[in-house]
Scaffold this motif. Structure first.
Motif, PDB file in Angstrom:
ATOM      1  N   ALA A 183       4.425  74.829  62.005  1.00 21.02           N
ATOM      2  CA  ALA A 183       5.498  75.133  61.056  1.00 21.02           C
ATOM      3  C   ALA A 183       5.028  75.180  59.611  1.00 21.02           C
ATOM      4  CB  ALA A 183       6.624  74.114  61.198  1.00 21.02           C
ATOM      5  N   ARG A 184       3.965  74.426  59.261  1.00 17.87           N
ATOM      6  CA  ARG A 184       3.558  74.322  57.863  1.00 17.87           C
ATOM      7  C   ARG A 184       2.073  74.669  57.647  1.00 17.87           C
ATOM      8  NH1 ARG A 184       6.897  71.841  54.195  1.00 17.87           N
ATOM      9  NH2 ARG A 184       5.483  72.982  52.802  1.00 17.87           N
ATOM     10  N   PRO A 185       1.718  75.943  57.871  1.00 12.46           N
ATOM     11  CA  PRO A 185       0.326  76.340  57.627  1.00 12.46           C
ATOM     12  C   PRO A 185      -0.050  76.280  56.150  1.00 12.46           C
ATOM     13  CG  PRO A 185       1.685  78.270  58.071  1.00 12.46           C
ATOM     14  CD  PRO A 185       2.533  77.070  58.374  1.00 12.46           C
ATOM     15  N   ASP A 186       0.947  76.182  55.268  1.00  6.24           N
ATOM     16  CA  ASP A 186       0.675  76.118  53.832  1.00  6.24           C
ATOM     17  C   ASP A 186       0.175  74.740  53.388  1.00  6.24           C
ATOM     18  OD1 ASP A 186       3.376  75.328  54.588  1.00  6.24           O
ATOM     19  OD2 ASP A 186       3.735  74.990  52.453  1.00  6.24           O
ATOM     20  N   ILE A 187       0.343  73.727  54.233  1.00  5.09           N
ATOM     21  CA  ILE A 187      -0.164  72.390  53.911  1.00  5.09           C
ATOM     22  C   ILE A 187      -1.549  72.273  54.539  1.00  5.09           C
ATOM     23  CG2 ILE A 187       0.209  69.905  54.112  1.00  5.09           C
ATOM     24  CD1 ILE A 187       3.192  70.436  54.384  1.00  5.09           C
ATOM     25  N   ASP A 188      -2.572  72.366  53.707  1.00  8.83           N
ATOM     26  CA  ASP A 188      -3.933  72.449  54.266  1.00  8.83           C
ATOM     27  C   ASP A 188      -4.721  71.152  54.155  1.00  8.83           C
ATOM     28  OD1 ASP A 188      -4.399  72.461  51.534  1.00  8.83           O
ATOM     29  OD2 ASP A 188      -5.865  74.090  51.591  1.00  8.83           O
ATOM     30  N   VAL A 189      -4.070  70.056  53.732  1.00  5.57           N
ATOM     31  CA  VAL A 189      -4.733  68.761  53.660  1.00  5.57           C
ATOM     32  C   VAL A 189      -3.875  67.725  54.389  1.00  5.57           C
ATOM     33  CG1 VAL A 189      -5.735  66.995  52.179  1.00  5.57           C
ATOM     34  CG2 VAL A 189      -5.720  69.378  51.423  1.00  5.57           C
ATOM     35  N   ILE A 190      -4.524  66.940  55.235  1.00  2.00           N
ATOM     36  CA  ILE A 190      -3.817  65.951  56.036  1.00  2.00           C
ATOM     37  C   ILE A 190      -4.514  64.607  55.906  1.00  2.00           C
ATOM     38  CG2 ILE A 190      -3.227  65.251  58.395  1.00  2.00           C
ATOM     39  CD1 ILE A 190      -2.946  68.250  59.037  1.00  2.00           C
ATOM     40  N   SER A 191      -3.744  63.570  55.618  1.00  2.00           N
ATOM     41  CA  SER A 191      -4.252  62.204  55.543  1.00  2.00           C
ATOM     42  C   SER A 191      -3.731  61.439  56.748  1.00  2.00           C
ATOM     43  CB  SER A 191      -3.796  61.534  54.249  1.00  2.00           C
ATOM     44  OG  SER A 191      -4.286  60.229  54.164  1.00  2.00           O
ATOM     45  N   LEU A 192      -4.664  60.917  57.555  1.00  2.00           N
ATOM     46  CA  LEU A 192      -4.295  60.241  58.787  1.00  2.00           C
ATOM     47  C   LEU A 192      -4.294  58.733  58.588  1.00  2.00           C
ATOM     48  CD1 LEU A 192      -6.278  62.328  61.437  1.00  2.00           C
ATOM     49  CD2 LEU A 192      -3.851  62.488  60.846  1.00  2.00           C
ATOM     50  N   CYS A 193      -3.123  58.122  58.698  1.00  2.00           N
ATOM     51  CA  CYS A 193      -2.958  56.680  58.525  1.00  2.00           C
ATOM     52  C   CYS A 193      -2.608  56.000  59.838  1.00  2.00           C
ATOM     53  CB  CYS A 193      -1.863  56.396  57.504  1.00  2.00           C
ATOM     54  SG  CYS A 193      -2.150  57.167  55.926  1.00  2.00           S
ATOM     55  N   LEU A 194      -2.883  56.677  60.940  1.00  2.00           N
ATOM     56  CA  LEU A 194      -2.614  56.122  62.259  1.00  2.00           C
ATOM     57  C   LEU A 194      -3.602  55.012  62.598  1.00  2.00           C
ATOM     58  CD1 LEU A 194      -2.503  59.622  63.891  1.00  2.00           C
ATOM     59  CD2 LEU A 194      -0.493  58.172  63.700  1.00  2.00           C
ATOM     60  N   PRO A 195      -3.262  54.143  63.552  1.00  4.56           N
ATOM     61  CA  PRO A 195      -4.279  53.230  64.075  1.00  4.56           C
ATOM     62  C   PRO A 195      -5.464  54.022  64.630  1.00  4.56           C
ATOM     63  CG  PRO A 195      -2.095  52.567  64.805  1.00  4.56           C
ATOM     64  CD  PRO A 195      -1.933  53.912  64.156  1.00  4.56           C
ATOM     65  N   PRO A 196      -6.639  53.390  64.750  1.00  9.96           N
ATOM     66  CA  PRO A 196      -7.816  54.142  65.173  1.00  9.96           C
ATOM     67  C   PRO A 196      -7.742  54.694  66.587  1.00  9.96           C
ATOM     68  CG  PRO A 196      -8.305  51.789  64.962  1.00  9.96           C
ATOM     69  CD  PRO A 196      -6.967  52.000  64.356  1.00  9.96           C
ATOM     70  N   GLN A 197      -6.958  54.086  67.474  1.00  6.41           N
ATOM     71  CA  GLN A 197      -6.954  54.537  68.869  1.00  6.41           C
ATOM     72  C   GLN A 197      -6.519  55.994  69.037  1.00  6.41           C
ATOM     73  OE1 GLN A 197      -5.839  51.545  67.850  1.00  6.41           O
ATOM     74  NE2 GLN A 197      -6.126  49.937  69.370  1.00  6.41           N
TER      75      GLN A 197
END
Length: 314
Positions: free
Chosen positions: A60-74
């Motif tokens: 849905a959002r190809p215009d957002i090209d940076v992602i920060s992952l704050c999930l647990p490591p698993q």
């Protein structure tokens, strides 16, 4: 006439305690970033577009090209892989993955896709770390003592994932100390022995004692109540140096250094991410995680009392 570049859109994936406490405030205060969306099964940020399905978000959002992952490591590897395959730049909360092999795979994929991968170590951005590193360049390190003791109930309330395989247990905060150590020492060290305390009802350690070459020793403990301790004390050929409060304060020969105004650890991380994306570069330093992996292979296991987040159950 010159115009400032508009903020770059970024999505935050995983809206838990660390995201709310650190990532969201850092992004909202930044002129370089626009928090344009979040992805979480249960959390959201007021005023920000929210998604609960990562695949649907990517479509849905190809215009957002940076992602920060704050999930647990698993679960992080699968999310990072999908993001990189979709040619999004990715920032990883620490530790960058469950295993070294996972992160190496992501590093290769990012290079193939021509996007940025940033394995972030927030404690390296603490106010006193750069100054300590500069001081140690002109000194011979004789030895170091790391004391990293905190209350898991305070910092990870009810978060059982930290005691599951891949969660790393007390190594989750301990890796912060190791990230500072590997940043400031002029010469690298390696682990030679370790003792790990596992609660009898848990899969990851609640305390650890580590011995490294170079007369470097570390003690990590997740059972500290009251004041918390995050200290690195170093003896050198020209006296002593200490980083306290997780690197926020620097003492040289017992005297506190006057550190310049500091923007904070997470604002500094996001400034670094902006620079990496602009330059088309990646930053994936796995030195702290290598020490953790070595501790898991070299460590002598000691079984200790069971642990429950609810004290009434213990």
């Amino acid at each position: 006439m010159s115009y400032a570049n508009p903020p770059r859109k970024i999505a935050l994936v995983g809206i838990g305690k660390i995201a709310r406490d650190q990532h969201v405030p850092a992004l909202q205060a930044s002129s370089e970033w626009e928090l344009a969306a979040t992805v979480s099964r249960s959390g959201s940020v007021e005023g920000v577009e929210a998604h609960d399905d990562f695949d649907a978000f990517l479509a849905a959002r190809p215009d957002i090209d940076v992602i920060s992952l704050c999930l647990p490591p698993q679960p992080r590897f699968d999310y990072a892989r999908k993001a990189l395959m979709a040619r999004r730049h990715v920032m990883l909360e620490k530790p960058p993955g469950q295993t070294l092999a996972e992160v190496h795979a992501l590093q290769r994929l990012a290079a193939t896709q021509g996007v940025t991968l940033f394995a972030s170590w927030h404690s390296r951005m603490a106010a006193g770390v750069a100054a300590a590193k500069s001081r140690l360049v002109e000194r011979v390190v004789r030895g170091a003592r790391i004391t990293w003791k905190e209350d898991v109930r305070k910092w990870h309330p009810g978060q059982d994932w930290v005691f599951e395989p891949g969660g790393m247990g007390v190594m989750d905060p301990g890796i912060n100390a190791l990230s500072i150590l590997t940043e400031i020492l002029p010469e690298p060290v390696h682990l030679v022995a370790a003792e790990l305390e596992f609660p009898e009802n848990r899969h990851t350690p609640i305390a650890a004692r580590l011995d490294f070459t170079g007369n470097v020793r570390a003690v990590f403990d997740w059972r500290q109540e009251g004041p918390q301790t995050w200290d690195i004390e170093i003896e050198t050929s020209k006296g002593s140096l200490a980083l306290r409060d997780g690197g926020a304060r620097l003492e040289v020969d017992g005297v506190a250094e006057d550190l310049a105004d500091h923007p904070g650890e997470y604002p500094s991380l996001y400034a670094r991410m902006a620079d990496l994306v602009a330059r088309g570069q990646s930053d994936v330093d796995l030195a702290p995680m290598i020490h953790v992996a070595d501790a898991m292979t070299l460590g002598r296991r000691v079984t200790t009392a069971p642990f429950e987040f609810d004290k009434e159950k213990t």
